[in-house]
Design a protein around this motif. Sequence first.
Motif, mmCIF file in Angstrom:
data_model
loop_
_atom_site.group_PDB
_atom_site.id
_atom_site.type_symbol
_atom_site.label_atom_id
_atom_site.label_comp_id
_atom_site.label_asym_id
_atom_site.label_seq_id
_atom_site.Cartn_x
_atom_site.Cartn_y
_atom_site.Cartn_z
ATOM 1 N N VAL A 1 12.266 -6.544 -5.685
ATOM 2 C CA VAL A 1 12.633 -6.189 -7.267
ATOM 3 C C VAL A 1 13.828 -6.251 -6.414
ATOM 4 N N GLU A 2 15.211 -5.950 -7.454
ATOM 5 C CA GLU A 2 16.775 -4.736 -7.844
ATOM 6 C C GLU A 2 16.741 -4.411 -9.398
ATOM 7 N N ALA B 1 6.348 -1.788 -5.377
ATOM 8 C CA ALA B 1 5.569 -1.761 -4.665
ATOM 9 C C ALA B 1 3.848 -2.695 -5.788
ATOM 10 N N ALA B 2 4.675 -2.708 -6.622
ATOM 11 C CA ALA B 2 4.063 -2.962 -8.482
ATOM 12 C C ALA B 2 4.438 -4.463 -8.444
ATOM 13 N N ILE B 3 5.332 -4.705 -8.268
ATOM 14 C CA ILE B 3 5.364 -6.126 -8.922
ATOM 15 C C ILE B 3 6.253 -6.606 -7.646
ATOM 16 N N PRO B 4 4.569 -6.658 -6.487
ATOM 17 C CA PRO B 4 5.254 -7.443 -5.742
ATOM 18 C C PRO B 4 5.882 -9.228 -5.574
ATOM 19 N N GLY C 1 1.039 -1.106 -0.039
ATOM 20 C CA GLY C 1 -0.156 0.441 0.001
ATOM 21 C C GLY C 1 1.028 1.100 0.276
ATOM 22 N N ILE C 2 -0.320 2.923 0.073
ATOM 23 C CA ILE C 2 0.967 3.901 -0.183
ATOM 24 C C ILE C 2 0.396 4.581 1.302
ATOM 25 N N LEU C 3 1.311 4.793 2.000
ATOM 26 C CA LEU C 3 1.235 5.858 2.861
ATOM 27 C C LEU C 3 1.876 6.800 2.504
ATOM 28 N N TYR D 1 -3.039 -1.668 -2.102
ATOM 29 C CA TYR D 1 -3.352 -1.818 -2.977
ATOM 30 C C TYR D 1 -4.529 -1.759 -3.779
ATOM 31 N N SER D 2 -5.647 -2.399 -2.348
ATOM 32 C CA SER D 2 -7.150 -2.848 -2.765
ATOM 33 C C SER D 2 -7.759 -1.320 -3.142
#
Lengths: 463, 463
Positions: free
Chosen positions: B353-354, B265-268, A112-114, A151-152
Amino acid sequence: MTVPGYIRTAPRLKARRAAALPDRIARSAAAPAGESADEIRQWIGRRRAQASFAVDRIPFEALEDWSFAPETGNLAHRSGRFFTVEGLHAAIGEHPERTEWHQPVIVQSEVGILGILAREFDGVLHFLMQAKMEPGNPGLLQLSPTVQATYSNYTKVHKGVAVRYLEYFTDPSRGRVLADVLQSEHGAWFHRKRNRNMIVETSGPVPEHEDFRWLTLRQIHQLLRHDNTVNMDARSVLAALPVRGAPHALHSDTELLSWLALHRAAIPIRSERIPLAGVAGWTRGASSIDHDDDRYFRTVAVSVRASNREVGHWTQPLIEPRGQGVVAFVTRTFAGVPHVLARARAEGGSTEVELGPTVQCQPRSHAHLPVAERPPFLDLVTTAPPSRVRYSALHSEEGGRFLNSVSRYLVVAADEGDAPLDAPPGFCWVSRDQLAALTRYSHYVNVQARTLLLCLNSLDDYA
Amino acid sequence: MTVPGYIRTAPRLKARRAAALPDRIARSAAAPAGESADEIRQWIGRRRAQASFAVDRIPFEALEDWSFAPETGNLAHRSGRFFTVEGLHAAIGEHPERTEWHQPVIVQSEVGILGILAREFDGVLHFLMQAKMEPGNPGLLQLSPTVQATYSNYTKVHKGVAVRYLEYFTDPSRGRVLADVLQSEHGAWFHRKRNRNMIVETSGPVPEHEDFRWLTLRQIHQLLRHDNTVNMDARSVLAALPVRGAPHALHSDTELLSWLALHRAAIPIRSERIPLAGVAGWTRGASSIDHDDDRYFRTVAVSVRASNREVGHWTQPLIEPRGQGVVAFVTRTFAGVPHVLARARAEGGSTEVELGPTVQCQPRSHAHLPVAERPPFLDLVTTAPPSRVRYSALHSEEGGRFLNSVSRYLVVAADEGDAPLDAPPGFCWVSRDQLAALTRYSHYVNVQARTLLLCLNSLDDYA
């Protein structure tokens, strides 16, 4: 070197470090008093009164859209999103020091984003803080980041209204990023959870909303002195603000990183998810999952009614710790540079050993142990005379996942007799600025230490 | 603040950064030529000839102490140590971009030490390098770190002889740590593997041994120009040497970290271990486990006989890639500062992700795909005219786990037409010095990018 076909372009390079930012942050922390902490708390109280909130415990069977999966016993939402409560086979360290146990754990691999929006007013940085309800918070409403979006949330799985101000954090052209890092959260209760902690500065006009207020860092620091007022997400994000760093410390940065690497190598975390139904030592009742000796925490369910949140009603599980925690840094100042006694901390749900507080525990869960096995420095920080206690307040953890998860956060000054220069095994003296510098990177400073770092920074106003 | 009972101690603080170290490293890279690369390679050849080595493929049933577990099909050593070959249910990204697959994977949660001992001779830093046999290496012997010890190694699970020079890396009083960090290894083949990469400087006398030689960084850089000569562990460790960093770059450090946080964040990475017997699309034969379309890699077994290793004979499984890889950085120099086009890389066995190379692939495994789905920039780096190719050599990956895992490592200069300033999605221009600075932290720069970083550093000699 000359390369055929090479087109000479001359882009402007940028300074890798924003040299002016620490000074701007220091100015915000020393800003002339505006509204007092009491006035801001009254505003939070009015927001609480104007909306109607009700959080009630319910049995698991009254959960809507949540259920225990028949095969695994895992507690999940029918959409497959948000989070699940599963089992964890925790395993830490190498033989013969290896320890293992079972426990329930929250699994939420979404990031998620904080996000906190910043803006200058009259040359002083202000931060847009929200009075936000979370069902597990003592007092329900606390001062929160501008945006707290799973993200949801921002992909609208729960069909709620759009998240206000989210666009500042998803569209880089709208501002300038001051800090942005994936930070780990409670390894004792989450499996590898992390959130993206962001601070974005904008210079344009920002629409106002009655649940939001622009505060200086000084005002936030003053609010931090009050119990259960600044929420965990806000504390975690604000800990990432860069500070002017003292260039000297008891140990060089390389020595500190080496000490951490040693502990990461010696204490690998090999935990694995298992079905919740297979967790030994815990029992599921009609309205809670409990440890058989009533230790650690329970899993419960609540029904929430709210008029000003993205959705007006929902039900969800929460983790409820059994008793109040103690989280403390023991501090000493060496040659004018403040240091904390950090502990290398391996938790069942973490990815790696991280730097944690000197003391981080729930005394009730250790009460059955012989004195020698209780957490080091716990007595020191809980029985310190008032003259040694530089900071003390109650703070709660994430109210969206934890119910009444309250700890006393302490900063306690020590001397050579209490906390020697030659730190005991597993502990290391780290300068406050070294700790702050490591918050730029993922998996280095745990969530409780980040709260304490913000508390330490707030003390400068009172020095 | 005055605290009762406070004892005033005045410890000497240290500079957090060792300012002189980058200069000392630059001096070692520019040292007067001693023994030439050919002479050092001849020494490696003599060590190869003087010991007798034999590596033979064997069927799985000829493995000693290794067997497939009846229930899971996992391939494990009877001691429970070293490593296992298990299954991985890889899952990357969020719906609708989420991709999933099954594959075998090496699980080794122990953290080993890869250590290089450094010492000044005549004012120039030298590094103690070993001519070491690993069964999967092309040529068997390659130039390796001073110490390559798994946790099993140094706790003596395999009952072999003690690891030479290990004490410099386990006893901090014997030297000064120049670099120390847990680094990730190949996320395509390992599940969350990392090793502790250490460089320790000593000033005292160091006993000599015929398998070890003190080399300057210049000599190591020259050896890097030769195929399959400097092993992966040595390349990974040496990439951690601090360099003088240009203070400007196309993007600020915060912007770079923010770009990485966005992709994290986008690609866990949500991969989970599964039983090897449950891996779909792969088939176990008598002497190999193969992908059903003959892609990616196979799992095989070998018998090893050696006279100069810790133990004289053993058998073990190895992963054997299907075909040669291509690993490349596309580079451009902006306002005098060298940059590489890094890619945000999510691999099934990684934690996060790296930052990875511009191109990192095994072309044979992509040959079945339509052109539009093949790796970006692959054509550019494999068809670049010689004038653009600043570096090209073959290197193999860890010979203790991988059999003939060879890739062509390339550094290719590009222009605005080939590789625009406005990088395509998933790519970011990163200055070489930004990349180097991130090697101090775990899970930031992947193992292939670390090799390329060392190759880039070696080019300074030829600038």
